[in-house]
Design an enzyme around this catalytic site. Structure first.
Site, short mmCIF file in Angstrom:
data_model
loop_
_atom_site.label_atom_id
_atom_site.label_comp_id
_atom_site.label_asym_id
_atom_site.label_seq_id
_atom_site.Cartn_x
_atom_site.Cartn_y
_atom_site.Cartn_z
N GLU A 329 0.97 -1.21 0.05
CA GLU A 329 -0.04 -0.02 0.11
C GLU A 329 0.82 1.24 -0.19
O GLU A 329 0.71 2.22 -1.05
CB GLU A 329 -0.95 -0.18 1.20
N HIS A 330 1.73 1.36 1.18
CA HIS A 330 2.71 2.64 0.89
C HIS A 330 4.14 1.91 0.94
O HIS A 330 4.27 0.90 1.59
CB HIS A 330 2.70 3.18 2.55
#
Length: 430
Positions: A329-330
């Site tokens: 995601e990040h």
């Protein structure tokens, strides 16, 4: 704390890390079916009962919808510091998303007498789901609401669980005021998703719902997928700090902990080929625990011993290969040449470069959207953007001369694929 050497990981260990906390939610789905069916039948009455049961908040029917004076009061109740931070973030997020907006309409000629194009229009309505489980999240409303407003969606509805006093948190109301959103309902979880999927006496039916939620909200989205578009999959938070031997261990330690504090089901990983760096990072992390609350410290420790930890590879190339397979995601890139590394990253919700771009900045106020695909879905999904709130219609125009030039070819396709009336429509057209 998990410390793995990638090449020595068992099949089971690697599968566990790759899967994250994407748990079996079959039990939640059973409850989602039961609650959704009840809300479909009884509307507001059922919504209020489930809000009392699940959120432990007693609301009257006339308090489900947030009143204009509540939004004004929430805005005024926030400190100047909070208001200024929200307004600053809103400006950056608005600037970023305005750059994404496509042309309203375009055309091109593909042949003589044949013109094609697209018309882009906003979706008819949307429900923005703003969670509250572990805190107040005005940044989520900014990340959802600003692209929706930028896309000019004519009807924007917000659902968010009430706090213990039966109100929406002041910071959420402040963000709504800054964005210009006025339709907010005090409802969360399964009952929120079901309410906008079916509509109740108070809560309007919507065609799409978007925003992160817990496993019960996720289960409701799956159950009600034939009634409402549920948007991108957004589950428990996850991150990778990709670093080499040149990374600053103090900054790596600080940023590794960011997503780990979201909850025990989050996943925060360091991926590096430098064991020497890891040896420097670990004691720095231990020194940080005394500076954070016991709850957040517990989340971080749990994370680092379950879905998170350290993956040690043999080279930067192998680290990058793992990142692309994991599709986080990040992710932060803390390498000697981050822009060179960037060229090799293909699967990530967001990619943050260098020593001074912690996930914190992008989560709140840099401008790019922080609502991102999780669970490996960054391989096929993108971050929330104006495109989540827009739809495209194809346009075509053919002149008489253009039609005559392609009539026979179209007839050939129709005959080849066995469609009689397709063929007649071009063969017998005068």
């Amino acid at each position: 704390m998990n410390i793995y050497k990638l090449k020595e990981m068992s099949k089971e260990q690697k599968s566990f890390i790759m899967k994250r906390a994407e748990m079996d939610i079959s039990e939640q789905m059973k409850l989602a079916i039961e609650v959704s069916d009840d809300i479909k039948k009884r509307g507001d009455e059922a919504v209020l009962e489930y809000t009392a049961k699940f959120d432990r908040v007693q609301l009257a029917q006339d308090r489900i919808k947030v009143k204009p004076e509540e939004i004004e009061a929430g805005y005024k109740n926030c400190s100047d510091e909070v208001r200024e931070a929200i307004e600053y973030a809103a400006k950056n997020i608005r600037d970023f998303h305005e750059k994404q907006m496509p042309e309203d309409m375009w055309f091109t000629h593909v042949d003589n007498g044949i013109m094609v194009g697209e018309k882009t229009t906003p979706i008819v309505d949307v429900c923005l789901y703003v969670p509250r489980g572990k805190g107040s999240f005005p940044s989520v409303l900014l990340m959802l609401g600003i692209p929706a407003v930028t896309a000019k969606v004519p009807k924007i509805v917000v659902v968010t669980p009430p706090n213990e006093q039966g109100n929406v948190d002041d910071a959420i109301l402040c963000a709504a005021k800054v964005i210009g959103i006025t339709e907010i309902y005090k409802v969360g979880g399964i009952q929120a998703v079901a309410s906008v999927a079916y509509g109740t006496e108070t809560i309007p039916k919507c065609h799409k719902i978007i925003g992160p939620g817990n496993s019960y909200a996720t289960a409701a989205k799956r159950v009600l997928a034939s009634h409402i578009d549920a948007g991108l999959p957004a589950g428990p938070s996850e991150s990778i700090i990709l670093c080499d031997e040149f990374a600053d261990p103090h900054k790596v330690a600080l940023d590794w902990m960011i997503e780990a504090e979201h909850g025990p089901d989050s996943a925060a990983l360091i991926v590096t080929h430098s064991k020497e760096l890891v040896d420097k990072v670990l004691p720095i992390v231990e020194g940080q625990f005394s500076k954070i609350s016991p709850k957040r410290a517990d989340f971080v420790r749990t994370n680092f011993s379950t879905y998170g930890g350290v993956i040690i590879t043999d080279s930067l190339e192998e680290s990058i290969e793992f990142v692309n397979d994991y599709a986080p995601e990040h992710m932060e890139v803390m390498t000697q040449n981050p822009f060179v590394t960037l060229e090799k990253i293909n699967n990530a919700g967001e990619i943050l470069l260098g020593d001074y771009t912690p996930i914190t900045l992008c989560n709140f106020l840099m401008g790019p959207n922080a609502i991102l695909p999780t669970g490996g879905f960054a391989k096929t999904y993108s971050s929330v953007s104006v495109f989540d709130f827009l739809k495209r219609s194809s346009i075509g125009y053919v002149s008489k001369e253009g039609f005559e030039s392609v009539r026979d070819k179209a007839y050939t396709f129709a005959v080849t694929e066995g469609f009689d009336t397709h063929g007649l429509a071009v063969k017998e057209r005068k």
